[in-house]
Scaffold this motif. Structure first.
Motif, PDB file in Angstrom:
ATOM      1  N   VAL A 163       0.858  -1.184   0.000  1.00 30.87           N
ATOM      2  CA  VAL A 163       0.000   0.000   0.000  1.00 30.87           C
ATOM      3  C   VAL A 163       0.901   1.243   0.000  1.00 30.87           C
ATOM      4  N   THR A 164       0.650   2.141  -0.965  1.00 28.30           N
ATOM      5  CA  THR A 164       1.331   3.438  -0.965  1.00 28.30           C
ATOM      6  C   THR A 164       0.490   4.406  -0.140  1.00 28.30           C
ATOM      7  N   CYS A 165       1.061   4.927   0.947  1.00 25.01           N
ATOM      8  CA  CYS A 165       0.346   5.776   1.892  1.00 25.01           C
ATOM      9  C   CYS A 165       0.658   7.241   1.594  1.00 25.01           C
ATOM     10  N   VAL A 166      -0.383   8.055   1.390  1.00 22.30           N
ATOM     11  CA  VAL A 166      -0.223   9.484   1.103  1.00 22.30           C
ATOM     12  C   VAL A 166      -0.898  10.263   2.227  1.00 22.30           C
ATOM     13  N   ASP A 167      -0.073  10.830   3.110  1.00 23.69           N
ATOM     14  CA  ASP A 167      -0.554  11.583   4.261  1.00 23.69           C
ATOM     15  C   ASP A 167      -0.538  13.061   3.891  1.00 23.69           C
ATOM     16  N   GLN A 171       2.113  15.875   4.656  1.00 19.59           N
ATOM     17  CA  GLN A 171       2.756  15.944   3.340  1.00 19.59           C
ATOM     18  C   GLN A 171       3.905  14.933   3.246  1.00 19.59           C
ATOM     19  N   LEU A 172       3.535  13.675   3.508  1.00 16.45           N
ATOM     20  CA  LEU A 172       4.481  12.560   3.466  1.00 16.45           C
ATOM     21  C   LEU A 172       3.920  11.417   2.632  1.00 16.45           C
ATOM     22  N   LEU A 173       4.819  10.665   2.038  1.00 16.70           N
ATOM     23  CA  LEU A 173       4.462   9.428   1.333  1.00 16.70           C
ATOM     24  C   LEU A 173       5.424   8.331   1.784  1.00 16.70           C
ATOM     25  N   TRP A 174       4.876   7.153   2.029  1.00 18.19           N
ATOM     26  CA  TRP A 174       5.699   5.969   2.260  1.00 18.19           C
ATOM     27  C   TRP A 174       4.944   4.750   1.723  1.00 18.19           C
ATOM     28  N   VAL A 175       5.591   3.615   1.659  1.00 12.98           N
ATOM     29  CA  VAL A 175       4.968   2.375   1.185  1.00 12.98           C
ATOM     30  C   VAL A 175       5.165   1.318   2.257  1.00 12.98           C
ATOM     31  N   GLN A 176       4.085   0.607   2.548  1.00 13.34           N
ATOM     32  CA  GLN A 176       4.159  -0.453   3.547  1.00 13.34           C
ATOM     33  C   GLN A 176       3.525  -1.730   3.009  1.00 13.34           C
ATOM     34  N   ARG A 177       4.026  -2.843   3.502  1.00 11.11           N
ATOM     35  CA  ARG A 177       3.413  -4.154   3.247  1.00 11.11           C
ATOM     36  C   ARG A 177       3.225  -4.801   4.619  1.00 11.11           C
ATOM     37  N   GLY A 178       1.964  -4.976   5.016  1.00 12.36           N
ATOM     38  CA  GLY A 178       1.712  -5.390   6.380  1.00 12.36           C
ATOM     39  C   GLY A 178       2.226  -4.320   7.335  1.00 12.36           C
ATOM     40  N   ASP A 179       2.943  -4.751   8.360  1.00 14.85           N
ATOM     41  CA  ASP A 179       3.501  -3.808   9.323  1.00 14.85           C
ATOM     42  C   ASP A 179       4.900  -3.338   8.931  1.00 14.85           C
ATOM     43  N   ARG A 180       5.399  -3.753   7.789  1.00 18.93           N
ATOM     44  CA  ARG A 180       6.776  -3.434   7.407  1.00 18.93           C
ATOM     45  C   ARG A 180       6.793  -2.298   6.391  1.00 18.93           C
ATOM     46  N   VAL A 181       7.608  -1.272   6.668  1.00 18.49           N
ATOM     47  CA  VAL A 181       7.783  -0.153   5.739  1.00 18.49           C
ATOM     48  C   VAL A 181       8.812  -0.580   4.694  1.00 18.49           C
ATOM     49  N   VAL A 182       8.420  -0.553   3.407  1.00 18.76           N
ATOM     50  CA  VAL A 182       9.322  -0.968   2.332  1.00 18.76           C
ATOM     51  C   VAL A 182       9.828   0.219   1.508  1.00 18.76           C
ATOM     52  N   PHE A 183       9.309   1.391   1.784  1.00 20.66           N
ATOM     53  CA  PHE A 183       9.777   2.633   1.155  1.00 20.66           C
ATOM     54  C   PHE A 183       9.642   3.709   2.225  1.00 20.66           C
ATOM     55  N   GLU A 203      -5.926   2.905  -7.163  1.00 18.25           N
ATOM     56  CA  GLU A 203      -5.076   1.842  -7.699  1.00 18.25           C
ATOM     57  C   GLU A 203      -4.255   2.386  -8.868  1.00 18.25           C
ATOM     58  N   VAL A 204      -2.985   2.034  -8.905  1.00 15.50           N
ATOM     59  CA  VAL A 204      -2.150   2.427 -10.038  1.00 15.50           C
ATOM     60  C   VAL A 204      -2.658   1.681 -11.272  1.00 15.50           C
ATOM     61  N   TYR A 205      -3.141   2.458 -12.264  1.00 18.79           N
ATOM     62  CA  TYR A 205      -3.722   1.813 -13.444  1.00 18.79           C
ATOM     63  C   TYR A 205      -2.917   2.054 -14.719  1.00 18.79           C
ATOM     64  N   ASP A 268      -1.033  -1.769  -7.996  1.00 20.86           N
ATOM     65  CA  ASP A 268      -0.700  -1.472  -6.603  1.00 20.86           C
ATOM     66  C   ASP A 268      -1.722  -0.506  -5.995  1.00 20.86           C
ATOM     67  N   ALA A 269      -1.980  -0.682  -4.706  1.00 21.05           N
ATOM     68  CA  ALA A 269      -2.948   0.148  -3.989  1.00 21.05           C
ATOM     69  C   ALA A 269      -2.315   1.457  -3.526  1.00 21.05           C
ATOM     70  N   VAL A 270      -3.132   2.518  -3.566  1.00 19.53           N
ATOM     71  CA  VAL A 270      -2.740   3.835  -3.074  1.00 19.53           C
ATOM     72  C   VAL A 270      -3.837   4.299  -2.124  1.00 19.53           C
ATOM     73  N   TYR A 271      -3.454   4.755  -0.948  1.00 17.03           N
ATOM     74  CA  TYR A 271      -4.433   5.256   0.006  1.00 17.03           C
ATOM     75  C   TYR A 271      -4.064   6.684   0.384  1.00 17.03           C
ATOM     76  N   VAL A 272      -5.029   7.629   0.213  1.00 16.82           N
ATOM     77  CA  VAL A 272      -4.819   9.057   0.459  1.00 16.82           C
ATOM     78  C   VAL A 272      -5.769   9.499   1.561  1.00 16.82           C
ATOM     79  N   TRP A 273      -5.266  10.299   2.539  1.00 20.73           N
ATOM     80  CA  TRP A 273      -6.126  10.809   3.601  1.00 20.73           C
ATOM     81  C   TRP A 273      -5.592  12.153   4.108  1.00 20.73           C
ATOM     82  N   GLY A 274      -6.444  12.833   4.913  1.00 20.85           N
ATOM     83  CA  GLY A 274      -6.029  14.082   5.533  1.00 20.85           C
ATOM     84  C   GLY A 274      -6.313  15.296   4.681  1.00 20.85           C
ATOM     85  N   THR A 275      -5.821  16.447   5.146  1.00 23.03           N
ATOM     86  CA  THR A 275      -6.033  17.716   4.479  1.00 23.03           C
ATOM     87  C   THR A 275      -4.688  18.444   4.386  1.00 23.03           C
ATOM     88  N   LYS A 276      -4.354  18.910   3.199  1.00 23.18           N
ATOM     89  CA  LYS A 276      -3.102  19.638   3.033  1.00 23.18           C
ATOM     90  C   LYS A 276      -3.178  20.958   3.798  1.00 23.18           C
TER      91      LYS A 276
END
Length: 281
Positions: A163-167, A171-183, A203-205, A268-276
């Motif tokens: 999952v690509t996480c967009v906070d 204003q941060l991005l990271w990638v996680q698989r389960g509880d492990r940060v892979v990016f 989803e990345v299309y 790949d999944a992308v999840y976006v949340w919050g307010t800039k």
């Protein structure tokens, strides 16, 4: 008379020397042991040869030591060039940088604050590294502070897949698989007011490595990975933080976008949340 004494003399008188046989060596000749009663002093030429040989051995010993000394001089660490005095003034993120760097958080730049901020910038690739606590340094600081556990608040859903996480709040991005940060978390720029990045699951299309925008004068969008309509994860050449935000895409520095490209794939999944910060709710 001493038996066997051919001279017939009485007492200890020495017998006359016998004539040398042909081919024999005289005790006083070159073969005599040095210091023996019959040893003769070496001729002058021989003494000169020995002195020359001793001098050559001394020169050889010096020559053997010289490369070692030269090598030591070459490998000695060079003294670090003194840095210019740090003179940048108080910046908009003064207190935040002071707190992060363990400085007194009084919101006023001192020479020591400036030097600490500059050292942080140099260590984390922020340019210019001039000690000014501006937006780029603050965003980098936020990413550095989040490295240990970017999802400590649990805002990005944990899944068995990537999952690509967009906070948008931080204003941060990271990638996680389960509880492990892979990016690891990196600074980003999301959509400005009226052009906000759309929250939720995506989803990345489609991916386009050398993409240019068909809407914004062929603006370069390197390493574009589209996840919702025209919104994509992509690199932004130049100042990542200019103009207050993007037109809806999630912008990264070009090096970070390249690393993300190498990791992700279509589907790949992308999840976006919050307010800039600076946009309306």
């Amino acid at each position: 008379m001493t038996a066997g004494d051919p001279s017939g003399a009485i007492g200890t008188a020495a017998a006359p020397p016998r004539p040398a046989r042909p081919g024999s060596v005289s005790p006083s000749g070159p073969g005599a042991a040095p210091g023996s009663p019959g040893a003769a002093r070496p001729p002058a030429a021989d003494r000169g040869f020995r002195r020359a040989a001793a001098a050559l051995l001394a020169l050889a010993a010096c020559a053997a030591l010289a490369p070692t000394a030269a090598a030591s001089a070459r490998t000695a660490p060079a003294a670090a060039a003194p840095q210019e005095p740090c003179t940048a003034g108080t910046g908009p993120y003064q207190r935040e940088l002071e707190a992060h760097l363990g400085r007194p958080a009084d919101g006023v730049q001192s020479a020591a604050d400036c030097a600490a901020v500059r050292a942080f910038q140099q260590a984390n690739g922020v340019r210019p590294a001039n000690g000014y606590p501006g937006l780029a340094t603050y965003r980098t600081m936020t990413a550095v502070a989040a490295r240990t556990d970017p999802n400590a608040a649990g805002d990005c859903p944990v899944r068995a897949y990537r999952v690509t996480c967009v906070d948008m709040e931080r204003q941060l991005l990271w990638v996680q698989r389960g509880d492990r940060v892979v990016f690891a978390p990196v600074p980003i720029r999301t959509g400005r007011d009226e052009q906000e990045t759309r929250p939720g699951w995506h989803e990345v299309y489609w991916r386009s490595i050398d993409h240019t925008s068909s809407l914004y004068d062929d603006a370069p969008m390197p390493y574009a990975q589209f996840f919702d309509g025209g919104q994509a994860l992509h690199g932004r050449p130049g100042d990542l933080y200019a103009h207050g935000g993007s037109a809806g895409c999630v912008n990264l520095s070009v090096p970070d976008a390249g690393r993300l490209w190498d990791l992700l794939a279509e589907g790949d999944a992308v999840y976006v949340w919050g307010t800039k910060p600076g946009t309306e709710d």
